[in-house]
Scaffold this motif. Structure first.
Motif, PDB file in Angstrom:
ATOM      1  N   LEU A  19       0.812  -1.213   0.000  1.00 55.85           N
ATOM      2  CA  LEU A  19       0.000   0.000   0.000  1.00 55.85           C
ATOM      3  C   LEU A  19       0.847   1.265   0.000  1.00 55.85           C
ATOM      4  O   LEU A  19       1.818   1.381   0.754  1.00 55.85           O
ATOM      5  N   ARG A  20       0.452   2.205  -0.845  1.00 54.14           N
ATOM      6  CA  ARG A  20       1.112   3.510  -0.923  1.00 54.14           C
ATOM      7  C   ARG A  20       0.042   4.591  -0.888  1.00 54.14           C
ATOM      8  O   ARG A  20      -1.073   4.388  -1.372  1.00 54.14           O
ATOM      9  N   PRO A  21       0.374   5.761  -0.338  1.00 60.04           N
ATOM     10  CA  PRO A  21      -0.601   6.853  -0.287  1.00 60.04           C
ATOM     11  C   PRO A  21      -0.961   7.360  -1.675  1.00 60.04           C
ATOM     12  O   PRO A  21      -0.149   7.267  -2.607  1.00 60.04           O
ATOM     13  N   PRO A  22      -2.175   7.915  -1.827  1.00 59.64           N
ATOM     14  CA  PRO A  22      -2.563   8.509  -3.112  1.00 59.64           C
ATOM     15  C   PRO A  22      -1.528   9.551  -3.556  1.00 59.64           C
ATOM     16  O   PRO A  22      -0.997  10.301  -2.741  1.00 59.64           O
ATOM     17  N   GLY A  23      -1.234   9.552  -4.848  1.00 57.92           N
ATOM     18  CA  GLY A  23      -0.264  10.489  -5.392  1.00 57.92           C
ATOM     19  C   GLY A  23       1.155   9.959  -5.419  1.00 57.92           C
ATOM     20  O   GLY A  23       2.040  10.585  -5.991  1.00 57.92           O
ATOM     21  N   SER A  24       1.386   8.801  -4.819  1.00 58.01           N
ATOM     22  CA  SER A  24       2.729   8.212  -4.787  1.00 58.01           C
ATOM     23  C   SER A  24       3.075   7.571  -6.124  1.00 58.01           C
ATOM     24  O   SER A  24       2.201   7.050  -6.817  1.00 58.01           O
TER      25      SER A  24
END
Length: 86
Positions: A19-24
């Motif tokens: 999982l990565r934050p939005p915009g990554s």
């Protein structure tokens, strides 16, 4: 009589090494953690709010500690989301 009570304080723990934050920028095998955004929107539609959110690596000890801390906080509801990408 009119019954009134406070809105529940809701927390979310997401788990997943991918999982990565939005915009990554994403590397191979990684995904954007969109479920946090969707749950926050669903809560907002019901006039609730997401008071606390965290994304954890797939580590059982880290998850256990985070759940224990959340249960000792002022949250009324704790959502735990994991295993969504498989």
């Amino acid at each position: 009589d009119l019954l009134v009570h406070a809105m529940p304080r809701v927390g979310l723990i997401s788990t997943g090494d991918e999982l990565r934050p939005p915009g990554s920028a994403l590397a191979r095998g990684e995904i954007i953690a969109t479920h946090e955004l969707m749950l926050a929107e669903a809560l907002a539609a019901g006039r609730h709010s997401l008071n606390q959110a965290s994304t954890l690596k797939d580590d059982p000890e880290l998850l256990r500690t985070s759940v224990e801390q959340a249960l000792q906080s002022s949250l009324d509801v704790l959502l735990i989301a994991g295993g969504m990408s498989v």
